[in-house]
Design a protein around this motif. Structure first.
Motif, PDB file in Angstrom:
ATOM      1  N   ASP A  13       5.856   5.510   7.782  1.00  8.09           N
ATOM      2  CA  ASP A  13       5.494   4.502   8.788  1.00  8.09           C
ATOM      3  C   ASP A  13       6.027   4.856  10.174  1.00  8.09           C
ATOM      4  N   GLU A  46       3.019  -2.473  -0.287  1.00 11.18           N
ATOM      5  CA  GLU A  46       2.202  -3.622   0.119  1.00 11.18           C
ATOM      6  C   GLU A  46       2.563  -4.864  -0.694  1.00 11.18           C
ATOM      7  N   ARG A  50       4.965  -8.293   0.296  1.00  8.32           N
ATOM      8  CA  ARG A  50       4.409  -9.648   0.186  1.00  8.32           C
ATOM      9  C   ARG A  50       5.461 -10.582  -0.402  1.00  8.32           C
ATOM     10  N   ASP A 104       8.373  -3.057   6.647  1.00  8.35           N
ATOM     11  CA  ASP A 104       7.446  -1.970   6.340  1.00  8.35           C
ATOM     12  C   ASP A 104       8.005  -1.111   5.218  1.00  8.35           C
ATOM     13  N   ASP A 282      -2.387  -5.599  -5.973  1.00  9.02           N
ATOM     14  CA  ASP A 282      -1.361  -6.621  -6.173  1.00  9.02           C
ATOM     15  C   ASP A 282      -1.992  -7.883  -6.749  1.00  9.02           C
ATOM     16  N   ALA A 285      -2.130 -10.916  -4.413  1.00  6.74           N
ATOM     17  CA  ALA A 285      -2.676 -10.646  -3.081  1.00  6.74           C
ATOM     18  C   ALA A 285      -3.107 -11.916  -2.351  1.00  6.74           C
TER      19      ALA A 285
END
Length: 415
Positions: A13, A46, A50, A104, A282, A285
């Motif tokens: 990142d 990801e 979350r 991140d 996921d 999500a």
């Protein structure tokens, strides 16, 4: 693979993340290393973000792997890259701590380099530390309770949540239990969220008819404990995709509700989860779009209070709360001690050492041991400021009185 004394650098990142001792083995049996842990969190970033992203996180570190002592670290290390975000939390004691806020994959990799196996976020966003956006249903089976019963209780919790207009998102805890997390609107404080969780726990207990319990004291529990106190301020729970300190490196796996009745905790590990994530993404999500209102649970709480169910005990290190019942465990209450006769039989710096003491005690008292039921063995993790230790108590309620040993508890010495 570099040697354990070398370091490795990864570009993630737009940041350079240095991994010290990348070949350090954290899980001896599958030989998973610190670099494996870093790669895992990058692969599932990801989903992990979350659950833990944008929130202050307490650090739980295993610098020498799961076979060595771990420690808790609320405060972010002073030596950290400038791109690691922190936010200042203020505790009831008046003390403060700057806790890490991952945003991140690079920040997850940096945490993994600190040998933080688990992600332990608070249920608040860094932008608003006073209003949780998550209610946490922690289903913790007492000893002897099998996984199918945990599944049953999870489905009951789902029904209760649905009846009050809330959506639950289930996941394995990565240990013996299950979690159901609920996104809520940021309109209520911690006390109201905890009160809502208590109301839910009592309703799950009522509907479960012996399958679940909301009783705080271990000697009173049966079935699956619905731990409402995980919603008290400053409590944290291992979030989705957290790697747990168990021998096969299980992870806390997000599930869809149609997977709950078939999923097994051992199906999801540091080695298998990246492939699952790459294939199906996921399972949580849609979580952030499902924030709901606590009004239904608060109405349920009010009805329970009218029926005589007031507040329930808080964790021992919390200040006594208005309306809280006497904070004394049943075994120490004169009126109830005969029903819950407890003796402490072992202490240890870790669970393995405490269990070894239990095994020794059972060999010394075989006639007593044969009367014990799984739920009669109470294993308590006792937290100090930065580390944990364990004690084991025995509930002699199923042991004939004439066989009950009259021995003193171990010396009150901290380990």
């Amino acid at each position: 693979m570099p040697s354990s004394s070398e370091s490795a650098t990864r570009a993630i990142d737009g940041h350079e993340v240095t991994i010290s001792n990348p070949a350090k083995v954290l899980f001896p049996k599958p030989r998973y290393t610190k670099l494996d842990l870093v790669d895992y969190y990058v692969a599932v970033a990801e989903g992990a973000l979350r659950g833990a992203g944008g929130r202050p996180n307490m650090l739980v570190r295993f610098p020498n792997g799961i076979v060595a002592p771990s420690f808790y670290q609320k405060r972010a290390p002073d030596s950290r890259p400038p791109w690691i975000e922190v936010v200042t939390l203020r505790f009831p004691s008046g003390r403060t701590a700057d806790e890490v806020v991952p945003r991140d994959a690079a920040s997850l990799a940096w945490l993994a380099n600190l040998a933080c196996l688990e992600l332990h976020p608070h249920p608040v966003r860094a932008e608003d530390l006073d209003h949780p956006d998550e209610l946490r249903v922690d289903l913790d089976p007492v000893p002897g309770i099998k996984w199918p019963q945990v599944r049953q209780v999870a489905q009951i919790a789902r029904e209760v949540l649905s009846d009050v207009g809330l959506v639950g998102w289930p996941k394995t805890s990565g240990s013996r239990g299950m979690h159901v997390f609920v996104r809520i609107e940021r309109r209520w404080g911690f006390d109201e969220v905890r009160r809502s969780a208590l109301a839910l726990a009592r309703e799950v207990e009522r509907r479960g008819e012996g399958l679940a319990t909301s009783k705080w004291w271990k000697e009173e529990r049966q079935g699956v404990f619905v731990d409402y106190n995980q919603n008290a301020k400053d409590r944290t729970v291992a979030s989705a995709y957290s790697v747990r300190p168990v021998p096969d490196a299980r992870v806390s796996a997000p599930l869809s509700w149609d997977e709950v009745d078939d999923a097994e905790p051992e199906d999801f590990t540091l080695g298998t989860m990246p492939q699952r994530f790459a294939k199906i993404g996921d399972r949580h999500a849609g979580m952030d779009e499902s924030a709901g209102s606590l009004e239904g649970l608060l109405e349920l709480s009010a009805r329970q209070e009218k029926e005589g169910q007031g507040d329930a005990p808080w964790p021992p290190h919390y200040r006594k709360q208005p309306g809280e019942p006497p904070r004394v465990q049943p075994s120490k209450s004169r009126a109830r001690a005969e029903k819950y006769p407890l003796i402490e039989v072992s202490r240890g710096k870790d669970k393995k050492e405490a269990l070894a003491g239990l095994s020794k005690w059972k060999k010394q008292h075989p006639r007593v041991a044969k009367h014990l039921e799984p739920a009669d063995v109470l294993v308590d993790q006792m937290r100090g400021r930065s580390s944990a230790w364990y004690r084991i108590r025995i509930n002699l309620q199923h042991v004939p009185e004439k066989l009950r040993p009259r021995i003193p508890s171990p010396a009150r010495k901290r380990v």
